[in-house]
Design an enzyme around this catalytic site. Structure first.
Site, PDB file in Angstrom:
ATOM      1  N   HIS A   1       0.853  -1.191   0.000  1.00  0.00           N
ATOM      2  CA  HIS A   1       0.000   0.000   0.000  1.00  0.00           C
ATOM      3  C   HIS A   1       0.885   1.236   0.000  1.00  0.00           C
ATOM      4  O   HIS A   1       1.944   1.247   0.620  1.00  0.00           O
ATOM      5  CB  HIS A   1      -0.898   0.022   1.250  1.00  0.00           C
ATOM      6  CG  HIS A   1      -2.061   0.944   1.101  1.00  0.00           C
ATOM      7  ND1 HIS A   1      -1.970   2.286   1.358  1.00  0.00           N
ATOM      8  CD2 HIS A   1      -3.325   0.711   0.678  1.00  0.00           C
ATOM      9  CE1 HIS A   1      -3.142   2.846   1.117  1.00  0.00           C
ATOM     10  NE2 HIS A   1      -3.985   1.925   0.699  1.00  0.00           N
TER      11      HIS A   1
ATOM     12  N   ASP B   1      -8.060  -5.103  -0.284  1.00  0.00           N
ATOM     13  CA  ASP B   1      -8.528  -5.986  -1.361  1.00  0.00           C
ATOM     14  C   ASP B   1      -8.197  -7.458  -1.138  1.00  0.00           C
ATOM     15  O   ASP B   1      -8.656  -8.311  -1.901  1.00  0.00           O
ATOM     16  CB  ASP B   1      -7.904  -5.525  -2.697  1.00  0.00           C
ATOM     17  CG  ASP B   1      -8.441  -4.163  -3.096  1.00  0.00           C
ATOM     18  OD1 ASP B   1      -7.638  -3.275  -3.419  1.00  0.00           O
ATOM     19  OD2 ASP B   1      -9.672  -3.975  -3.015  1.00  0.00           O
TER      20      ASP B   1
HETATM   21  C1  SDX Z   1      -6.146   0.095  -3.084  1.00  0.00           C
HETATM   22  O1  SDX Z   1      -4.205   4.550  -2.180  1.00  0.00           O
HETATM   23  C2  SDX Z   1      -5.198   3.971  -1.564  1.00  0.00           C
HETATM   24  O2  SDX Z   1      -5.634   4.372  -0.507  1.00  0.00           O
HETATM   25  C3  SDX Z   1      -5.791   2.782  -2.309  1.00  0.00           C
HETATM   26  C4  SDX Z   1      -6.841   1.985  -1.581  1.00  0.00           C
HETATM   27  C5  SDX Z   1      -8.115   2.793  -1.357  1.00  0.00           C
HETATM   28  O3  SDX Z   1      -8.856   2.459  -0.427  1.00  0.00           O
HETATM   29  O4  SDX Z   1      -8.403   3.669  -2.187  1.00  0.00           O
HETATM   30  O5  SDX Z   1      -6.333   1.546  -0.329  1.00  0.00           O
HETATM   31  C6  SDX Z   1      -7.273   0.758  -2.382  1.00  0.00           C
HETATM   32  O6  SDX Z   1      -5.900   0.419  -4.219  1.00  0.00           O
HETATM   33  C7  SDX Z   1      -5.302  -0.895  -2.337  1.00  0.00           C
HETATM   34  C8  SDX Z   1      -4.094  -1.411  -3.199  1.00  0.00           C
HETATM   35  C9  SDX Z   1      -4.594  -2.529  -4.102  1.00  0.00           C
HETATM   36  N1  SDX Z   1      -3.546  -2.914  -5.060  1.00  0.00           N
HETATM   37  C10 SDX Z   1      -2.912  -4.119  -4.937  1.00  0.00           C
HETATM   38  O7  SDX Z   1      -3.105  -4.910  -4.023  1.00  0.00           O
HETATM   39  C11 SDX Z   1      -1.928  -4.402  -6.082  1.00  0.00           C
HETATM   40  C12 SDX Z   1      -0.630  -4.963  -5.505  1.00  0.00           C
HETATM   41  N2  SDX Z   1       0.058  -3.868  -4.819  1.00  0.00           N
HETATM   42  C13 SDX Z   1       1.105  -3.126  -5.534  1.00  0.00           C
HETATM   43  O8  SDX Z   1       0.805  -2.933  -6.885  1.00  0.00           O
HETATM   44  C14 SDX Z   1       1.571  -1.887  -4.765  1.00  0.00           C
HETATM   45  O9  SDX Z   1       1.779  -2.293  -3.484  1.00  0.00           O
HETATM   46  C15 SDX Z   1       0.707  -0.639  -4.736  1.00  0.00           C
HETATM   47  C16 SDX Z   1       0.339  -0.176  -6.113  1.00  0.00           C
HETATM   48  C17 SDX Z   1      -0.531  -0.874  -3.950  1.00  0.00           C
HETATM   49  C18 SDX Z   1       1.525   0.457  -4.048  1.00  0.00           C
HETATM   50  O10 SDX Z   1       2.585   0.758  -4.881  1.00  0.00           O
HETATM   51  P1  SDX Z   1       3.672   1.884  -4.470  1.00  0.00           P
HETATM   52  O11 SDX Z   1       3.255   2.621  -3.255  1.00  0.00           O
HETATM   53  O12 SDX Z   1       3.995   2.664  -5.698  1.00  0.00           O
HETATM   54  O13 SDX Z   1       4.882   1.024  -3.997  1.00  0.00           O
HETATM   55  P2  SDX Z   1       6.014   0.525  -4.924  1.00  0.00           P
HETATM   56  O14 SDX Z   1       5.412  -0.087  -6.151  1.00  0.00           O
HETATM   57  O15 SDX Z   1       7.010   1.620  -5.062  1.00  0.00           O
HETATM   58  O16 SDX Z   1       6.601  -0.696  -4.048  1.00  0.00           O
HETATM   59  C19 SDX Z   1       7.705  -0.524  -3.206  1.00  0.00           C
HETATM   60  C20 SDX Z   1       8.475  -1.828  -3.337  1.00  0.00           C
HETATM   61  C21 SDX Z   1       8.887  -2.137  -4.784  1.00  0.00           C
HETATM   62  O17 SDX Z   1      10.016  -2.991  -4.689  1.00  0.00           O
HETATM   63  P3  SDX Z   1      11.514  -2.290  -4.784  1.00  0.00           P
HETATM   64  O18 SDX Z   1      11.537  -1.466  -6.065  1.00  0.00           O
HETATM   65  O19 SDX Z   1      11.647  -1.459  -3.523  1.00  0.00           O
HETATM   66  O20 SDX Z   1      12.471  -3.488  -4.814  1.00  0.00           O
HETATM   67  O21 SDX Z   1       7.630  -2.922  -2.925  1.00  0.00           O
HETATM   68  C22 SDX Z   1       7.433  -3.791  -4.044  1.00  0.00           C
HETATM   69  C23 SDX Z   1       7.747  -2.990  -5.302  1.00  0.00           C
HETATM   70  O22 SDX Z   1       8.166  -3.870  -6.357  1.00  0.00           O
HETATM   71  N3  SDX Z   1       6.012  -4.176  -4.016  1.00  0.00           N
HETATM   72  C24 SDX Z   1       5.564  -5.417  -4.241  1.00  0.00           C
HETATM   73  C25 SDX Z   1       4.169  -5.346  -4.046  1.00  0.00           C
HETATM   74  N4  SDX Z   1       3.817  -4.096  -3.731  1.00  0.00           N
HETATM   75  C26 SDX Z   1       4.966  -3.364  -3.718  1.00  0.00           C
HETATM   76  N5  SDX Z   1       6.203  -6.555  -4.593  1.00  0.00           N
HETATM   77  C27 SDX Z   1       5.421  -7.651  -4.738  1.00  0.00           C
HETATM   78  N6  SDX Z   1       4.067  -7.674  -4.563  1.00  0.00           N
HETATM   79  C28 SDX Z   1       3.414  -6.539  -4.220  1.00  0.00           C
HETATM   80  N7  SDX Z   1       2.079  -6.550  -4.050  1.00  0.00           N
END
Ligand code: SDX
Length: 431
Positions: free
Chosen positions: A307, A364
């Site tokens: 998140h 989710d």
């Molecule tokens: C919602 O914003 C809100 O409030 C949203 C929400 C709402 O109520 O409106 O809460 C609802 O959208 C919840 C999120 C649902 N999405 C998912 O579950 C999809 C999976 N999650 C990821 O796509 C990700 O965690 C996000 C999009 C939710 C957040 O992305 P960020 O904040 O841009 O974080 P990031 O991608 O920069 O991640 C930081 C690190 C990265 O690795 P490094 O580059 O540091 O090595 O964490 C890793 C990412 O690759 N990472 C994950 C991951 N989520 C982040 N790796 C594997 N699996 C994951 N799910």
């Protein structure tokens, strides 16, 4: 007013520091460009940038706190109901008995949708995703209420649009579902509450009585509360920026639905179930899928995990996880996907990759387990998220309009070609 000093070359700027009611601090850079000879900030994805002040929802990602208008989500999920929470988010205070009765009456008496909307639905190919239909239907409501296009809307006209959106979305959602099943559209039943009416339109048939199961109605009401607002998330920021152009609220909400559809955002609840089903079909090999999620060369992410704000447990995930146990037990459903989800959570929270990046289950991760147990088709899960988020989008849009905020128009740093002369096609060479 505290200030920060910013030294740029020989220029030293004083940047005001503003503090919110929960002691959050921000550098107010609204005068930066003018006072620095054109320097702007750059923050792709707005990970460090506040777009607005707001009095609606407070999140603390480190402590896993979520409050709507100051009320903790745990108390609202346990003691309130979705329409009351919608009133709270939009008006800022919990309603008195009379205020709630009037609000509920307004919603109940606006649930019908113009019959011509069915002509739109009939034009869609059978397998059209319901989010695409919902987004179009909500925007198309403006065709039936042209007065909503007037940019100088009265408070009364705004209230009419707010009531129509909250009242008609459940009807539209059920009609989209009925058309996909080839069943006749069900009409609202004004003798029922908001969630009961939605369930009857969605699952009921004109050929038989439909008894609403209170366990299911209560679960849906709780889920809608938990999804109702979440400060400046992707879809809410979309509603605000579209609304800032003074387009009709129907268009702003339709844009929010489009943004929510993405699998990184609300679309994740559908992707979680599809992921759990893939893991189940793959023999339940959790480690293989965890490794896949950690593999940078693989686009797969652990859906429902991570998140932007929560670097601790998402409080909504905790509530939904508990509710999924209760609902499945009461409905006497033993869904192996719930077990896979729990084992996946356990394994991820012991895995250094997830622990180091503070990746926890989000809203989710478990919600789809309950939607599936109730009988909603998977492609309807994000539509249910939109149904819940609607009052939050409306509240945020109203706040932005009340504050008379300027049109949202971020700057950029250009990194393209410098000036160059046009070349006749006869003289161009392949680069
Ligand atoms: C919602 O914003 C809100 O409030 C949203 C929400 C709402 O109520 O409106 O809460 C609802 O959208 C919840 C999120 C649902 N999405 C998912 O579950 C999809 C999976 N999650 C990821 O796509 C990700 O965690 C996000 C999009 C939710 C957040 O992305 P960020 O904040 O841009 O974080 P990031 O991608 O920069 O991640 C930081 C690190 C990265 O690795 P490094 O580059 O540091 O090595 O964490 C890793 C990412 O690759 N990472 C994950 C991951 N989520 C982040 N790796 C594997 N699996 C994951 N799910």
């Amino acid at each position: 007013m505290a200030t920060a000093k910013l030294k740029i070359g020989r220029n030293e700027l004083e940047i005001p520091i503003i503090k919110g009611t929960e002691n959050e601090k921000a550098l107010d850079i609204s005068k930066l460009r003018a006072s620095s000879g054109g320097i702007v900030t750059l923050d792709t994805g707005y990970k460090n940038t506040g777009a607005t002040t707001s009095a609606i929802t407070f999140l603390n990602g480190e402590e896993g706190i979520l409050r709507y208008r100051g009320y903790p989500i745990e108390q609202l999920a346990e003691k309130s109901n979705f329409l009351e929470v919608a009133y709270l988010l939009i008006n800022g205070e919990l309603p008195t008995k009379k205020e709630f009765k009037d609000f509920e009456h307004e919603i109940t008496t606006h649930t019908l949708v113009h019959e011509d909307i069915k002509k739109f639905l009939d034009a869609y190919p059978e397998r059209t995703h319901p989010m695409g239909q919902l987004c179009a239907m909500i925007c198309s409501l403006s065709a039936f209420y042209p007065e909503s296009l007037n940019p100088y809307r009265s408070d009364e006209e705004i209230n009419n649009t707010v009531i129509r959106l909250i009242a008609k979305m459940p009807t539209l959602v059920s009609w989209i579902h009925k058309r996909a099943k080839g069943h006749p559209a069900m009409y609202p039943d004004n003798s029922l509450g908001y969630c009961e009416n939605f369930l009857k339109m969605f699952f009921g048939l004109p050929t038989e009585e439909y008894e609403v199961d209170p366990v299911i109605a209560n679960a849906i009401d709780k889920l809608l509360i938990l999804h109702a607002d979440h400060e400046q998330n992707c879809s809410t920021s979309t509603v605000r920026i579209v609304g800032s152009s003074h387009a009709t609220l129907y268009a702003a909400i339709s844009a929010g639905i489009s943004a929510l559809w993405g699998p990184r955002h609300g679309g994740a609840n559908q992707s979680v179930i599809e992921m759990l089903q893939n893991i189940q079909n793959d023999g339940g090999n959790l480690q293989k899928w965890l490794d896949k999620a950690k593999d940078k060369s693989d686009p797969f992410r652990l859906m429902g995990f991570g998140h932007r704000v929560y670097k601790n447990f998402d409080p909504r995930a905790k509530i939904i996880k508990k509710a999924s146990d209760e609902v499945l037990k009461k409905l006497k459903i033993d869904d192996p996907l719930l077990n896979i989800a729990k084992r996946m959570e356990e394994a991820a929270l012991k895995d250094e990759y997830f622990v180091k990046r503070k990746l926890y289950p989000n809203v989710d991760f478990y919600s789809g387990i309950i939607y599936k147990a109730i009988g909603f088709p998977t492609e309807m899960f994000t539509v249910l998220f939109a149904l819940g988020r609607l009052p939050g989008w409306i509240a945020q849009w109203k706040e932005m309009m009340k504050d008379q905020q300027p049109i949202g128009r971020p700057r950029q740093i250009y990194i393209g070609e410098n000036e160059r002369k046009y070349t006749a096609i006869s003289r161009r060479k392949k680069k």
